[in-house]
Design a protein around this motif. Structure first.
Motif, mmCIF file in Angstrom:
data_model
loop_
_atom_site.group_PDB
_atom_site.id
_atom_site.type_symbol
_atom_site.label_atom_id
_atom_site.label_comp_id
_atom_site.label_asym_id
_atom_site.label_seq_id
_atom_site.Cartn_x
_atom_site.Cartn_y
_atom_site.Cartn_z
ATOM 1 N N LEU A 4 -25.954 51.645 -4.911
ATOM 2 C CA LEU A 4 -26.030 50.247 -3.931
ATOM 3 C C LEU A 4 -27.766 49.988 -4.045
ATOM 4 N N TYR A 5 -28.223 48.750 -4.038
ATOM 5 C CA TYR A 5 -29.402 48.334 -3.462
ATOM 6 C C TYR A 5 -29.578 48.331 -2.075
ATOM 7 N N ALA A 6 -30.624 48.416 -1.512
ATOM 8 C CA ALA A 6 -30.891 48.423 -0.249
ATOM 9 C C ALA A 6 -30.090 47.324 0.693
ATOM 10 N N ASN A 7 -30.281 45.986 -0.008
ATOM 11 C CA ASN A 7 -29.458 44.819 0.681
ATOM 12 C C ASN A 7 -28.051 44.818 0.539
ATOM 13 N N GLN A 8 -27.359 45.785 -0.192
ATOM 14 C CA GLN A 8 -26.015 45.938 -0.285
ATOM 15 C C GLN A 8 -25.430 46.985 0.737
ATOM 16 N N LEU A 9 -26.277 47.832 1.383
ATOM 17 C CA LEU A 9 -25.901 48.947 2.341
ATOM 18 C C LEU A 9 -25.106 48.345 3.303
ATOM 19 N N ALA A 10 -25.567 47.166 4.111
ATOM 20 C CA ALA A 10 -24.819 46.777 5.111
ATOM 21 C C ALA A 10 -23.244 46.282 4.904
ATOM 22 N N ALA A 11 -23.103 45.890 3.857
ATOM 23 C CA ALA A 11 -21.737 45.533 3.466
ATOM 24 C C ALA A 11 -20.801 46.890 3.334
ATOM 25 N N GLN A 12 -21.286 47.999 2.696
ATOM 26 C CA GLN A 12 -20.727 49.180 2.615
ATOM 27 C C GLN A 12 -20.353 49.929 3.970
ATOM 28 N N LEU A 13 -21.414 49.841 4.876
ATOM 29 C CA LEU A 13 -21.242 50.414 6.113
ATOM 30 C C LEU A 13 -20.076 49.868 6.935
ATOM 31 N N GLN A 14 -19.692 48.528 6.752
ATOM 32 C CA GLN A 14 -18.581 47.925 7.460
ATOM 33 C C GLN A 14 -17.405 48.356 7.020
ATOM 34 N N GLN A 15 -17.492 48.920 5.929
ATOM 35 C CA GLN A 15 -16.268 49.593 5.199
ATOM 36 C C GLN A 15 -15.942 51.167 5.724
ATOM 37 N N GLY A 16 -16.757 51.531 6.215
ATOM 38 C CA GLY A 16 -16.747 52.877 6.813
ATOM 39 C C GLY A 16 -17.795 53.867 6.254
ATOM 40 N N LEU A 17 -18.093 55.126 6.991
ATOM 41 C CA LEU A 17 -19.146 55.985 6.546
ATOM 42 C C LEU A 17 -18.735 56.839 5.700
ATOM 43 N N ALA A 18 -19.756 57.161 4.491
ATOM 44 C CA ALA A 18 -19.327 57.911 3.505
ATOM 45 C C ALA A 18 -20.000 59.454 3.990
ATOM 46 N N ALA A 19 -19.439 60.575 3.354
ATOM 47 C CA ALA A 19 -19.779 61.870 3.643
ATOM 48 C C ALA A 19 -21.482 62.182 3.473
ATOM 49 N N CYS A 20 -21.732 61.356 2.555
ATOM 50 C CA CYS A 20 -23.143 61.846 2.178
ATOM 51 C C CYS A 20 -24.108 60.563 1.846
ATOM 52 N N TYR A 21 -25.248 60.308 1.924
ATOM 53 C CA TYR A 21 -26.151 59.253 1.561
ATOM 54 C C TYR A 21 -27.274 59.791 0.930
ATOM 55 N N LEU A 22 -27.431 59.267 -0.599
ATOM 56 C CA LEU A 22 -28.697 59.637 -1.030
ATOM 57 C C LEU A 22 -29.712 58.515 -1.004
ATOM 58 N N ILE A 23 -30.868 58.392 -0.182
ATOM 59 C CA ILE A 23 -31.541 57.135 -0.168
ATOM 60 C C ILE A 23 -32.890 57.667 -0.619
ATOM 61 N N PHE A 24 -33.349 57.135 -2.059
ATOM 62 C CA PHE A 24 -34.635 57.234 -2.527
ATOM 63 C C PHE A 24 -35.418 56.130 -3.030
ATOM 64 N N GLY A 25 -36.788 56.196 -3.028
ATOM 65 C CA GLY A 25 -37.419 54.913 -3.694
ATOM 66 C C GLY A 25 -38.835 54.741 -3.094
ATOM 67 N N GLU A 26 -39.418 53.994 -3.309
ATOM 68 C CA GLU A 26 -40.982 54.004 -3.290
ATOM 69 C C GLU A 26 -41.629 52.960 -2.195
ATOM 70 N N GLU A 27 -40.577 52.171 -1.666
ATOM 71 C CA GLU A 27 -41.014 51.019 -0.772
ATOM 72 C C GLU A 27 -40.257 51.581 0.621
ATOM 73 N N PRO A 28 -41.429 51.808 1.606
ATOM 74 C CA PRO A 28 -41.043 52.559 2.768
ATOM 75 C C PRO A 28 -40.133 51.756 3.767
#
Length: 350
Positions: A4-28
């Motif tokens: 996902l891109y950052a602006n797509q995360l909210a929609a995924q979280l509404q569907q339920g939490l995953a076991a693991c999240y990998l969040i990486f990138g250069e924009e703090p």
């Protein structure tokens, strides 16, 4: 799992939490808000405990593995976060590879860092976690995306910003979303329910300096060199961001170019002022500038402003005050083009 891109995360979280999240990138800011969104979702779904670790050379892996393996019928659901530094210790890769085997339904594991997503996604440990993880790729926003982000964030805060105020804020924050968010949040407190145009915003960003950036613009348009330089130095002493000064110069320059164009098309100057919404008190100042600055010279000035903007954002101007003074002088009186910011080299302004 998903990428996902950052602006797509909210929609995924509404569907339920995953076991693991990998969040990486250069924009703090996007990374910070992505981890905050996961924390809020975890709290709302009964994950009552949050543990946070930072992977460095002194990191105790046994502590993390013990937490991941500590399960019982009565254990609280836990959110475990592991922040990875840019350069990992030599043993980190082998340890990270083991995490895929330790995932649990009672634990949400979040790995995050400022390393480039494209770079980190090629690593072996990342690929082992990939099938179990939602991957959130954080990328810097381009100009169009930044403007959209500012507009959306202003709407979320119930702020009414005009189009030119959005442009000024975008120029002021210069790609720093964290700084832009802070300015928007301060505006909520200082200007609630108020339509904020560029004049209001410039005064706000200038923090009530002795001179405003508009007064600097007036002196420049009038060709008052000594007054313009005095106001420039006072604004810089008040810690006014150079980006705001450049924004003012660009705005006045674009107005002058449009006035030249309208005159060439046969439009009366009074009508052109009205079309461009130039206040009556500033119209004589623009007229003075039109008399001394030709259309071709204005194109040269625009290129100089663009060169300053490029060099300033790249951190290549060690004497910003001298460079700004150079630009102001070019507006006051056309000069031979023996030196310009477009011909900048490492010895200039040192």
């Amino acid at each position: 799992m998903q990428k996902l891109y950052a602006n797509q995360l909210a929609a995924q979280l509404q569907q339920g939490l995953a076991a693991c999240y990998l969040i990486f990138g250069e924009e703090p800011l996007q990374k910070l808000e992505a981890t905050d969104a996961i924390r809020q979702a975890a709290r709302s779904q009964g994950y009552t405990e949050r543990l946070s670790f930072t992977l460095d050379n002194q990191f105790d892996w046994s502590q993390l593995h013990n937490e991941l393996g500590a399960m019982s019928l009565f254990a609280d659901k836990r959110l475990i976060e592991l922040e990875l530094s840019q350069k990992l210790p030599p043993t980190a890769s082998d340890q990270l590879k083991q995490l895929a085997q330790t995932l649990s339904p009672d634990i949400v594991l979040v790995l995050h860092g400022e390393r480039s997503f494209a770079e980190v996604s090629k690593l072996a440990w990342f690929k082992q976690l990939q099938p179990h993880a939602v991957q959130v790729a954080i990328y810097p926003l381009d100009d169009r995306q930044t403007r959209q982000w500012l507009q959306q964030r202003a709407r979320q805060l119930n702020l009414q910003l005009s189009a030119d105020a959005i442009s000024l804020l975008q120029h002021h924050s210069a790609g720093n979303l964290l700084a832009a968010r802070q300015e928007l949040e301060k505006l909520v407190l200082t200007h609630p329910g108020q339509l904020i145009d560029s004049d209001v915003l410039a005064d706000f960003l200038a923090d009530h300096s002795s001179f405003t950036v508009f007064q600097l613009g007036d002196a420049i348009l009038a060709g008052e060199g000594q007054q313009a330089m005095h106001r420039l130095h006072r604004l810089l002493q008040q810690d006014l961001e150079p980006a705001i000064i450049i924004w003012q110069l660009q705005r006045d320059l674009q107005q002058l170019q449009q006035l030249h164009h309208n005159q060439q098309q046969g439009m009366a100057l009074s009508q052109a002022y009205k079309q461009l919404a130039i206040w009556p008190k500033r119209q004589p100042l623009y007229q003075l500038a039109l008399q001394r600055l030709s259309s071709g010279y204005l194109n040269y000035l625009l290129q100089e402003l663009a060169a300053f903007d490029r060099l300033y954002k790249a951190g290549k101007l060690t004497d910003v005050t001298t460079a700004l003074g150079h630009l102001v002088c070019l507006f006051i009186q056309p000069v031979p083009r023996t030196y310009s910011l477009q011909q900048y080299n490492d010895d200039a302004f040192n």
